[in-house]
Design a protein around this motif. Sequence first.
Motif, PDB file in Angstrom:
ATOM      1  N   VAL A 138       0.835  -1.208   0.000  1.00 44.74           N
ATOM      2  CA  VAL A 138       0.000   0.000   0.000  1.00 44.74           C
ATOM      3  C   VAL A 138       0.867   1.254   0.000  1.00 44.74           C
ATOM      4  O   VAL A 138       0.577   2.230  -0.704  1.00 44.74           O
ATOM      5  N   LYS A 139       1.948   1.240   0.773  1.00 42.38           N
ATOM      6  CA  LYS A 139       2.797   2.431   0.842  1.00 42.38           C
ATOM      7  C   LYS A 139       3.542   2.682  -0.459  1.00 42.38           C
ATOM      8  O   LYS A 139       3.888   3.828  -0.769  1.00 42.38           O
ATOM      9  N   GLU A 169      -1.779   8.581   7.405  1.00 48.15           N
ATOM     10  CA  GLU A 169      -3.101   8.241   7.957  1.00 48.15           C
ATOM     11  C   GLU A 169      -4.005   7.644   6.883  1.00 48.15           C
ATOM     12  O   GLU A 169      -4.714   6.655   7.120  1.00 48.15           O
ATOM     13  N   GLN A 170      -3.971   8.204   5.686  1.00 47.37           N
ATOM     14  CA  GLN A 170      -4.784   7.684   4.590  1.00 47.37           C
ATOM     15  C   GLN A 170      -4.313   6.297   4.155  1.00 47.37           C
ATOM     16  O   GLN A 170      -5.124   5.417   3.863  1.00 47.37           O
ATOM     17  N   LEU A 171      -2.980   6.094   4.128  1.00 53.32           N
ATOM     18  CA  LEU A 171      -2.450   4.795   3.724  1.00 53.32           C
ATOM     19  C   LEU A 171      -2.826   3.706   4.723  1.00 53.32           C
ATOM     20  O   LEU A 171      -3.178   2.586   4.338  1.00 53.32           O
ATOM     21  N   TYR A 183      -5.050   0.361   4.080  1.00 55.74           N
ATOM     22  CA  TYR A 183      -4.531  -0.945   4.519  1.00 55.74           C
ATOM     23  C   TYR A 183      -5.602  -1.704   5.311  1.00 55.74           C
ATOM     24  O   TYR A 183      -5.859  -2.892   5.068  1.00 55.74           O
ATOM     25  N   CYS A 184      -6.242  -1.041   6.243  1.00 57.82           N
ATOM     26  CA  CYS A 184      -7.281  -1.690   7.069  1.00 57.82           C
ATOM     27  C   CYS A 184      -8.509  -2.058   6.231  1.00 57.82           C
ATOM     28  O   CYS A 184      -9.117  -3.127   6.414  1.00 57.82           O
ATOM     29  N   PHE A 192       1.152  -8.847   9.533  1.00 51.24           N
ATOM     30  CA  PHE A 192       1.858  -9.233   8.312  1.00 51.24           C
ATOM     31  C   PHE A 192       0.847  -9.968   7.420  1.00 51.24           C
ATOM     32  O   PHE A 192       0.530 -11.134   7.632  1.00 51.24           O
ATOM     33  N   ILE A 193       0.316  -9.260   6.417  1.00 49.66           N
ATOM     34  CA  ILE A 193      -0.794  -9.783   5.615  1.00 49.66           C
ATOM     35  C   ILE A 193      -0.317 -10.072   4.206  1.00 49.66           C
ATOM     36  O   ILE A 193       0.304  -9.223   3.552  1.00 49.66           O
ATOM     37  N   ARG A 194      -0.621 -11.312   3.742  1.00 47.48           N
ATOM     38  CA  ARG A 194      -0.350 -11.717   2.368  1.00 47.48           C
ATOM     39  C   ARG A 194      -1.549 -12.522   1.853  1.00 47.48           C
ATOM     40  O   ARG A 194      -2.358 -13.010   2.639  1.00 47.48           O
ATOM     41  N   PRO A 195      -1.643 -12.713   0.530  1.00 42.27           N
ATOM     42  CA  PRO A 195      -2.719 -13.567   0.005  1.00 42.27           C
ATOM     43  C   PRO A 195      -2.562 -14.997   0.494  1.00 42.27           C
ATOM     44  O   PRO A 195      -1.444 -15.469   0.719  1.00 42.27           O
TER      45      PRO A 195
END
Length: 405
Positions: free
Chosen positions: A344-345, A356-358, A362-363, A397-400
């Motif tokens: 996202v970043k 804050e927007q990023l 992400y959430c 730590f999020i991945r598909p």
Amino acid sequence: MAEIQTAEELIRELYRHRKVIQHLFKRKAASFDELTEIADGKEKEILQAKARGMISLQEGEPARLDERLLNFVEDFLEINEDIRNFEVDESIRILKKNIYLYEMDEDARERERYLHRIKRSLLSIGRVIRKNAATLSNLVKQEYKTASSIELKRIKIEDHNEQAEKLLQLITNAEELLENSFFRVVPDESLRLIVNDLKGTHLTMARHNLIALRQEIVRFINQIAELDRQHKKIIQLKKLRDLYELEVRTNIEEVFAHENALFFDTQLRFQTMLDLEYLRGDDGLDLIERVALRRQHKIRMQLQAELDIDGDLLDPQQQKMLHVDFSKLKRAFFLQKEDLLTFVKSYDFGQEMNDEQLVKIYCQVALIFEDEMDFGLAENPFDEAKQVISEGKQFAFIRPKNFKK
């Protein structure tokens, strides 16, 4: 009637359903439940009476006696209130035809049959004339007493008068027919008795009753005319009384003589100069104050309408709403190897984004596609989950889920 072929069968059915027939003849109409109660709870008996044509029973309507059965009972008891002058006229026509056929036919059996029909027609003429005369007399008295208005009385009484006149003419026609030589030359004792009874009793009595009835009708019509005349006179007197009271107790004549105003004309307004002496008084002072307040109110409203909006209050900058295509973002994320926060970043959103927007994006991605994401949870619940540290903050730590290491 339906499926009834013989008189014996008809009598048996009438006796079988006598309670229902008697109740409907007395009440004119009744519900299905009411008839079932009369029949001791036997619904089948009510349905059989309908199938036999004794009663008329339609869905959503009360039960009634069949029209043929009702007319038969009323005619036999002579309680039908209809004036059936046409039946007398028809019986006279049939009587003339059978007399002619009797004289033309030489067969003894056929003559006997015609003679029987002649007797039946004579009996029918006497019965119907007697009944019509009695019914007319009752109706005339009833209508005169119960009609709700004078005009209604007059219309009904005049109609009965016409029917009485027609019935008198039919009696005359029947008497002329009985003078036919046929009734003198036919050697039949019962025919002679029927003719004598018809002439001496039924026709004569009906004629006398109808003559008396017509005299009574004339009296009723005169009374109705007098009532109508009195009613109109009372209305006229009431109008005159109201007019007299208007003239005597009011000055309406004087007003009409001097007043030329038109009630529905446009109201005219005139501007005049006020006297200075009046304005110096208390009444004048009150008037000046009311005018001043009204003018101040108008000026205040005008000033409010003419106020300019301060330019500093207007923001010349346009506010742009952040719009993210999350489906497109997900497809791009699934095609690379970084975790969600890092992706996202580094993703190009087409405009500058703050931290804050990023984090918010992400959430949102993690929540929207939760079922397709691997949040780095350890297989052993006592082990710590994988995390990403960014600017001193910990993130999942999020991945598909289908990501291959």
